[in-house]
Motif scaffolding. Sequence first.
Motif, mmCIF file in Angstrom:
data_model
loop_
_atom_site.group_PDB
_atom_site.id
_atom_site.type_symbol
_atom_site.label_atom_id
_atom_site.label_comp_id
_atom_site.label_asym_id
_atom_site.label_seq_id
_atom_site.Cartn_x
_atom_site.Cartn_y
_atom_site.Cartn_z
ATOM 1 N N ARG A 177 0.990 -1.257 0.230
ATOM 2 C CA ARG A 177 -0.150 0.000 -0.004
ATOM 3 C C ARG A 177 0.965 1.466 0.019
ATOM 4 O O ARG A 177 0.521 2.344 -0.694
ATOM 5 C CB ARG A 177 -0.897 0.069 1.233
ATOM 6 C CG ARG A 177 -1.823 1.374 1.088
ATOM 7 C CD ARG A 177 -2.464 1.437 -0.065
ATOM 8 N NE ARG A 177 -2.748 2.908 -0.206
ATOM 9 C CZ ARG A 177 -3.944 3.305 0.277
ATOM 10 N NH1 ARG A 177 -4.878 2.464 1.019
ATOM 11 N NH2 ARG A 177 -4.356 4.551 0.249
ATOM 12 N N ALA A 178 1.958 1.146 0.658
ATOM 13 C CA ALA A 178 2.848 2.378 0.736
ATOM 14 C C ALA A 178 3.234 2.726 -0.752
ATOM 15 O O ALA A 178 3.465 3.815 -1.118
ATOM 16 C CB ALA A 178 4.093 2.248 1.734
ATOM 17 N N GLU A 179 3.838 1.444 -1.330
ATOM 18 C CA GLU A 179 4.179 1.862 -2.724
ATOM 19 C C GLU A 179 3.214 2.280 -3.625
ATOM 20 O O GLU A 179 3.226 3.035 -4.793
ATOM 21 C CB GLU A 179 4.647 0.565 -3.359
ATOM 22 C CG GLU A 179 6.041 0.097 -2.496
ATOM 23 C CD GLU A 179 6.657 -1.279 -3.085
ATOM 24 O OE1 GLU A 179 6.539 -1.642 -4.289
ATOM 25 O OE2 GLU A 179 7.280 -2.037 -2.381
ATOM 26 N N ASP A 181 0.971 4.207 -2.529
ATOM 27 C CA ASP A 181 0.717 5.870 -2.508
ATOM 28 C C ASP A 181 1.870 6.707 -3.321
ATOM 29 O O ASP A 181 1.458 7.748 -3.753
ATOM 30 C CB ASP A 181 0.900 6.204 -0.858
ATOM 31 C CG ASP A 181 -0.485 5.666 -0.241
ATOM 32 O OD1 ASP A 181 -1.324 5.415 -0.747
ATOM 33 O OD2 ASP A 181 -0.355 5.458 1.159
ATOM 34 N N ASP A 182 2.950 5.976 -3.386
ATOM 35 C CA ASP A 182 4.043 6.517 -4.228
ATOM 36 C C ASP A 182 3.372 6.646 -5.618
ATOM 37 O O ASP A 182 3.800 7.698 -6.467
ATOM 38 C CB ASP A 182 5.344 5.946 -4.092
ATOM 39 C CG ASP A 182 6.028 5.956 -2.584
ATOM 40 O OD1 ASP A 182 5.505 7.405 -1.984
ATOM 41 O OD2 ASP A 182 6.708 5.204 -2.152
#
Length: 291
Positions: A177-179, A181-182
């Motif tokens: 999920r963090a990737e 967002d990027d």
Amino acid sequence: MNTPLTDTQTRISIRRRTARWANHPAVLGDGLDFWSSGAAAANVVMQLARPGVGYGVLESPVESGQLMRHPWKRARTTATYIAVALLGSDADRAAYRAAVNVAHRDVRSGPDSPVSYNAFDRDLQLWVAACIFVGLEDCYQLLRGELAPEQVEGFYRSAFPLGTTLQVRQDQWPATRAEFDDYWNAACARVRIDPPVRDYLLDMIGLKMITPLLRPGWSTLLRFLTTGFLAPVFREQLGLRWSPGRQWCFEHLFLTVAFANRFIPQFIRQAGSYLYLFEVRRRAKRGIPLL
């Protein structure tokens, strides 16, 4: 090279939302409550804000898919695709993929097109799938409360069929999920709504495709909901105005809706999606075209 934007530019900001009331493992299909239709026009704006998608829709030779000429059919087709992708079986997805591929085969840029595009472009399909995910996630968290940290990754992975039901490979989706967002912040830096696409979208929000007798009131409500569900980068491109007072009204509207939503059985809240899925299966069984 476009500079990635920040979350404050690419996501809606909600300061007041309902308390979390469902602690089971969350999946994106849970966000298909009928209230989510309020974000549908905003999601069209998001998708078409990428020039390859915007001009692809604007110049599409597929008559039956023209939103301004066949608004209800177009809305039903999109809602059916989401239902099949998130609630259907592998067989359902394969059948619908084949039907969509037939419709997409003639959607490609020509010599006079302002930008190059192809409906089978995996990157553009990933953008569309990402827009749908972001929209449904916003709806889910407005209606059911903010996702708990332990739910975030599973909820995100459940969105993959939005793209893989067509040509997007699973390894194209950012792994975490963090990737994502990027990816999303970088992709939003490529947003550009040219005047022809802007006029098309404003006509859609103004309900220019329906009889003038039904526009008053409904077009005002649609404009309010659409603007509320759009992050600043999309509002600015479309020239839509927002204010703290409207944000307050938007948040409190969904506090009220979310409270009512708790007491409506799921089979009622999601009946529309399951009816679309049933219709796909019925048509496939009888050899009737799915689109």
